[in-house]
Design an enzyme around this catalytic site. Structure first.
Site, PDB file in Angstrom:
ATOM      1  N   HIS A  47       0.936  -1.168  -0.221  1.00  0.00           N
ATOM      2  CA  HIS A  47      -0.077   0.096   0.030  1.00  0.00           C
ATOM      3  C   HIS A  47       0.819   1.312   0.031  1.00  0.00           C
ATOM      4  CE1 HIS A  47       0.196   0.126   4.503  1.00  0.00           C
ATOM      5  NE2 HIS A  47       0.272   1.371   4.248  1.00  0.00           N
ATOM      6  N   ASP A  78      -0.018  -7.397   1.269  1.00  0.00           N
ATOM      7  CA  ASP A  78       0.311  -6.127   1.509  1.00  0.00           C
ATOM      8  C   ASP A  78       1.918  -6.151   1.688  1.00  0.00           C
ATOM      9  OD1 ASP A  78       0.184  -3.260   1.924  1.00  0.00           O
ATOM     10  OD2 ASP A  78      -0.206  -3.099   3.857  1.00  0.00           O
ATOM     11  N   GLY A 158       3.540   6.681   8.344  1.00  0.00           N
ATOM     12  CA  GLY A 158       5.010   6.906   7.806  1.00  0.00           C
ATOM     13  C   GLY A 158       5.740   5.623   8.178  1.00  0.00           C
ATOM     14  N   SER A 160       4.508   2.541   7.823  1.00  0.00           N
ATOM     15  CA  SER A 160       4.284   1.520   6.919  1.00  0.00           C
ATOM     16  C   SER A 160       5.384   1.194   6.115  1.00  0.00           C
ATOM     17  CB  SER A 160       3.129   1.766   5.960  1.00  0.00           C
ATOM     18  OG  SER A 160       1.986   2.150   6.530  1.00  0.00           O
TER      19      SER A 160
END
Length: 216
Positions: A47, A78, A158, A160
């Protein structure tokens, strides 16, 4: 010690949704990533790159490198593996990036109560490390096809694509999200798929990934 050893392998990932934004220096997304090979293979969340046509990796040294290709990705779990150029856009070219080791068993040896460390780029403010314990090793979450690791190691927007590390400094999961209305309920997707993924292919450019997923 974990921070000192691992920080050099973790980077801020800046993404751009259009080339015009890139040319103007208008970042449209901030995330994290970490290197797993010296020649530039790095892991992040899918993502984090999903809407991007261009992206850069900024190291703790301030050196900036372009994301060249997406070697592997899976929206359902993901995860994305990207290739980062060793030629700097700003700063110094490199012959080898610092890397993080992946735990041989992935999440297999994790137990509730184990100490873990999250390292990434929260809020785009620079690399930060937090610590916590594993709350659950296989928490089913609607948006993910695989059960997630839930821990109390703080992450923020941030973070991620950052790394969740065990006490040996090995990656066990990729920091990905949180329960918004919970307390200290942070989610990371297991690193396990990377252990068996084919990372030898040429991959796709970011625009090609965007087109493939839009058409799909």
């Amino acid at each position: 010690q974990v921070a000192d050893r691992c920080a050099a392998a973790v980077f801020r990932l800046d993404t751009y949704e259009t080339e015009a934004y890139r040319d103007e220096g208008l970042v449209t997304g901030e995330a994290s990533g970490f290197f797993i090979t010296e020649d530039g293979l790095a892991v992040t969340n899918y993502h984090s790159i999903a809407d991007a046509v261009s992206a850069t990796a900024t190291l703790s040294t301030g050196d900036v490198y372009e994301v060249e290709r997406v070697i592997y990705y899976d929206p359902d779990i993901d995860i994305a593996v990207i290739r980062v150029s060793r030629t700097a856009l700003r700063g110094h070219d490199t012959s080898a990036f610092a890397t993080l080791d992946i735990a041989d068993s992935g999440t297999g040896d994790l137990r509730a109560g184990d100490t873990v460390y999250a390292i990434g780029n929260p809020l785009g403010l620079g690399l930060a490390v937090s610590s916590g314990i594993v709350s659950a090793t296989q928490r089913d979450v609607e948006r993910y096809a695989l059960p997630c690791v839930m821990s109390t190691a703080d992450i923020s927007e941030g973070s991620s694509g950052g790394a969740l590390l065990n006490v040996y400094g090995q990656v066990v999961a990729i920091t990905s999200g949180a329960y918004v209305y919970g307390n200290s309920m942070y989610l990371a997707v297991p690193i396990d798929p990377i252990l068996t993924a084919d990372l030898t292919g040429e991959g796709l450019t970011l625009p090609e990934v965007l087109e493939a997923e839009t058409v799909g």
